[in-house]
Write a protein that holds these residues in place. Structure first.
Motif, short mmCIF file in Angstrom:
data_model
loop_
_atom_site.label_atom_id
_atom_site.label_comp_id
_atom_site.label_asym_id
_atom_site.label_seq_id
_atom_site.Cartn_x
_atom_site.Cartn_y
_atom_site.Cartn_z
N GLY A 721 0.78 -1.22 0.00
CA GLY A 721 0.00 0.00 0.00
C GLY A 721 0.82 1.28 0.00
O GLY A 721 0.39 2.28 0.59
N ILE A 722 1.97 1.29 -0.67
CA ILE A 722 2.78 2.52 -0.75
C ILE A 722 2.11 3.47 -1.74
O ILE A 722 1.91 3.12 -2.91
N GLU A 723 1.80 4.67 -1.26
CA GLU A 723 1.05 5.61 -2.09
C GLU A 723 1.73 6.97 -2.24
O GLU A 723 1.17 7.88 -2.87
N SER A 724 2.91 7.13 -1.68
CA SER A 724 3.59 8.42 -1.81
C SER A 724 5.10 8.22 -1.76
O SER A 724 5.61 7.21 -1.25
N GLU A 725 5.79 9.21 -2.29
CA GLU A 725 7.25 9.16 -2.27
C GLU A 725 7.77 9.21 -0.83
O GLU A 725 8.76 8.55 -0.49
N ALA A 726 7.10 9.99 0.04
CA ALA A 726 7.55 10.09 1.43
C ALA A 726 7.45 8.74 2.13
O ALA A 726 8.35 8.36 2.90
N LEU A 731 10.16 3.95 4.39
CA LEU A 731 10.26 2.49 4.44
C LEU A 731 11.66 2.02 4.04
O LEU A 731 12.21 1.07 4.63
N ARG A 732 12.23 2.68 3.06
CA ARG A 732 13.58 2.31 2.64
C ARG A 732 14.58 2.60 3.75
O ARG A 732 15.50 1.81 3.99
N GLU A 733 14.37 3.69 4.47
CA GLU A 733 15.25 3.99 5.61
C GLU A 733 15.13 2.94 6.71
O GLU A 733 16.08 2.67 7.43
#
Length: 765
Positions: A721-726, A731-733
């Motif tokens: 459910g990733i919906e934004s660059e932020a 999540l990558r961090e």
């Protein structure tokens, strides 16, 4: 502490009222002077009113069968007639003429009404011969009683006694004697529906009536006054005590296997013989005054022959009764088995349905609580059916202890129970449902285990014109709503729910046709490496384009498929179609194709014994390896039972990868990782929402913990459910390597998903 038995206390209070009336009359007799007689008669209507109310209350008990309730209802009607007689006695208190029409007619009607009530109960053999014997016994006593009253009692009546008083006294006395015969026969029947002690208490009423009739005609003024003022209160005591006894018996748990009753010859059996003997003595006495020696000898001989024949018949009945007693015992046991659940001792579905039908037919209030034990199959599969049966027995005892006397708990089958309430208001129904949930929330001690057995409860209040099937169906609909809402709760039925069920059924039929007509298709949700931007995999998602409705949301038809069982053929189609599509991609794009396809599998599919073989066959026919398939399941599927766990272990051993979908939303996620051979953790979308702004520290903590847990256990972690660059950056961090969501790509048709495999990596700045 169990619930307060309010109805029992009320029954004892009515007995106290009747006894107090007797005591008050006794005190008045002891201290009275020359005051008006009406004072002594005033307690009789009060006592008889208490008797009527006691009988009426026991007649409304839903646990009792229809004949028993009808019996007590008619006894209450007899109480009304005796109440009228009591009022008439009070009005005519200063009339010393004896028993007048004002009291005699309602008294006689009350006695005969009670006899009619008793006549509806089993009185022995339920055959023409049995009824003939009962009728002959009653007729014998009636004739003997008439002769005794006519030649003996009325001969002591003072000169000038009104003929109406004579006839009234004789009618009351004779009818009361016949009533004694009927009560005696009903009380002597083994396993009688009405408690035998309650019937014997009722026998006080005709005894009092006989004594009153004799004393009012042949007694002196003092004893005549005593029986006049004490008679009705004593009868009221007998009625209230009998009703209270029946209530106490009703409140006790029914024995699972009642012992065969031992036959004891009752004094009531000798009433016909006593009547014959008394009449014979009367005949001899009368004939001695009017006949010579030879004629008297003939009369005496004839009487002796009659006595011998009667005695011979009574002796012959002993053997017959032994045979009949065995048949009755078997019949009683068969009736008990037919109406009782053998495991728990509660009422079974048949008895519950009959009781509900009777209540609705009589236009009495009725509410049904339908109770289904949550996840009982898992307990039964994990710990064995023997322990499961013990748990069901203890659940039944909790329901019995938690129920009011007027309620009827039952086991309908399996882990499904029900309680019939004598109520039709929302507050009472919901209060009962709440108490039931609280009673079942306490852990059960089963063998060496402490088990929790929460339940889902459907509440259905009977409305005007509802049948028993409709009420049960409404309760069933509400119970499934409670399960869908999260279990361990109750839901009260509302009419809109029935329409929802109809819509689901219609949608299920159309879904069945859709599978056959190929109206379903798959979209593929890409899964990306959020560090490199490369396509890593894809999740197959089923969609439905209805020829009339248009696009039908999966949120609408997937629950219908799961409830109807169509999820099995639907899931089989999705599995094969997804694997065939992956094989086509691999043939078209070679090394650029994704390595595995994700397929959602429902718990109903995992319960199928041949599911593992089906997966193996599909992989073989499409040329895929087990590692090319990722099976996604939910946490609730893992906790379903032994069959599901064995299926998952077999898939894992085959080489199929297992993904735990919506991870973090269940109540035992961490414990599942120890028992479940998981390869992939998919963080639920609810933990991804809102983590970008950093304000929801709880979501941040869970998301970070899942990433660390996956790394420690050497599992793959996928953020959904990733919906934004932020969100992607956060999540990558945290350490997530894989993710999916609308920000990167929406679910795509097969050709567009294949095009991604040949394109450059997406930008993941």
């Amino acid at each position: 502490m169990g619930p307060v038995r309010r109805s029992q206390g009320g029954g004892l209070g009515l007995v106290v009222v009747a006894v107090a009336a007797v005591v008050a009359v006794a005190v008045w007799l002891a201290v009275r002077g020359s005051g008006p007689l009406i004072v002594g008669y005033l307690t009789a209507p009060v006592a008889m009113t208490a008797a009527w109310y006691a009988c009426q209350r026991i007649a409304s008990q839903v646990k009792l069968s229809r004949p028993v309730r009808a019996f007590w209802r008619q006894i209450s009607h007899a109480s009304i007639l005796l109440l009228i007689a009591a009022v008439g006695g009070a009005v005519m208190a200063n009339n010393d003429a004896g028993m007048g029409l004002y009291t005699a007619i309602p008294n006689v009607l009350g006695i005969f009404w009670g006899m009619f009530a008793l006549g509806r109960l089993p009185l022995g053999e339920n055959t023409a011969l049995g009824w003939a014997r009962t009728l002959l016994d009653a007729l014998t006593v009636a004739v003997a009683g008439t002769l005794i009253f006519w030649y003996v009692v009325l001969s002591f009546a003072p000169a000038g006694t009104d003929i109406t008083a004579r006839v009234a006294a004789g009618a009351v006395g004779v009818s009361s004697l016949v009533g004694l015969v009927i009560i005696g026969k009903a009380a002597a029947v083994p396993g009688a529906p009405v408690d035998s002690l309650a019937l014997r208490l009722l026998a006080v009423a005709p005894v009092v009536a006989v004594v009153s009739a004799v004393m009012l005609i042949a007694g002196s003024p003092g004893p005549r006054l005593v029986v006049s003022v004490l008679g009705v209160p004593l009868v009221a005591v007998a009625f209230t005590a009998a009703a209270y006894r029946q209530r106490m018996v009703l409140a006790r748990p029914a024995p699972v296997a009642p012992a065969a009753p031992k036959h004891r010859r009752s004094v009531w059996d000798f009433l016909p013989l006593l009547a014959v003997t008394t009449t014979a003595g009367l005949v001899i006495t009368v004939s001695a005054r009017q006949m010579d020696g030879r004629e008297r000898a003939v009369i005496i001989g004839a009487v002796l022959i009659v006595v011998c024949v009667v005695a011979r018949q009574l002796l012959g009945l002993r053997e017959n009764k032994r045979l009949v007693r065995g048949i009755r015992t078997q019949q009683t046991e068969l009736e008990r088995l037919a109406m009782t659940d053998p495991l728990t001792g509660l009422a079974n579905r048949t008895r519950f349905g009959n009781a509900l039908t009777e209540r609705l037919g009589a236009h009495h209030p009725a509410t049904v609580l339908l109770i289904d034990i949550d996840d009982f199959k898992m307990i039964n599969d994990t710990m064995g059916p023997a322990l499961g049966d013990q748990l069901l027995y203890q659940v039944a005892q909790r329901l019995r202890q938690n129920s009011e006397v007027r309620d009827l708990p039952a086991r309908l089958g399996g882990d499904e129970f029900a309680v019939l309430l004598d109520a039709d208001d929302v507050e009472t129904a919901e209060d009962a449902a709440t108490r039931t949930l609280q009673a079942l929330a306490e852990p059960f001690r089963v063998g060496e285990h402490h088990l929790l057995a929460h339940a889902s409860v459907g509440v259905a209040i009977a409305g005007p014109g509802d049948s028993s099937d409709e009420v049960l169906r409404n309760a069933d609909i509400a119970m499934y709503e409670a399960k869908a809402a999260g279990k361990a709760a109750f839901v009260r039925f509302e009419p809109r729910m029935r329409q929802d069920v109809v819509n689901h059924a219609r949608l299920g039929s159309e879904l069945h046709n859709a599978i056959i007509r190929h109206e379903l298709y798959l979209l593929y949700q890409p899964v990306f490496d959020i560090v490199t931007g490369r396509l890593h995999g894809a999740e197959a998602l089923v969609r439905w384009k209805h020829p009339v409705r248009g696009f039908v949301s999966p949120g609408d038809f997937i629950p219908v498929a799961e409830r109807s069982g169509l999820i099995v053929p639907l899931g089989s189609w999705v599995l094969r179609e997804a694997c065939e599509q992956l094989a086509r991609w691999r043939a078209e794009h070679g090394a650029g194709a994704i390595k595995a396809i994700n397929v959602n599998v429902a718990v109903r599919q995992l319960r199928e014994p041949g599911f593992v073989d089906e997966v193996a066959a599909v992989l073989s026919e499409t040329g895929l390896l087990p590692g090319n398939l990722v099976v996604e399941i939910t946490e609730s599927s893992v906790a379903d039972g032994r069959q599901v766990r064995e299926t998952l272990n077999a898939l894992h051993e085959m080489g199929v990868r297992l993904a735990l979908d919506d991870f973090g939303t269940g109540q035992s996620s961490l414990s599942l990782l120890r028992a479940f051979p998981v390869d992939v953790l998919k963080l639920d979308k609810s933990f991804v929402d809102g983590i970008a702004d950093g304000e929801d520290r709880g979501r941040l903590a869970v998301a970070a913990a899942v990433a660390q847990l996956a790394e420690y256990l050497q599992l793959s972690a996928v953020a959904e459910g990733i919906e934004s660059e932020a969100q992607l950056e956060r999540l990558r961090e945290m350490g997530y390597r894989l993710g999916q969501g609308f920000y990167m790509a929406k679910p795509l048709p097969a050709d567009e998903a294949g095009a991604l495999m040949a394109s450059d990596p997406i930008a993941v700045v």
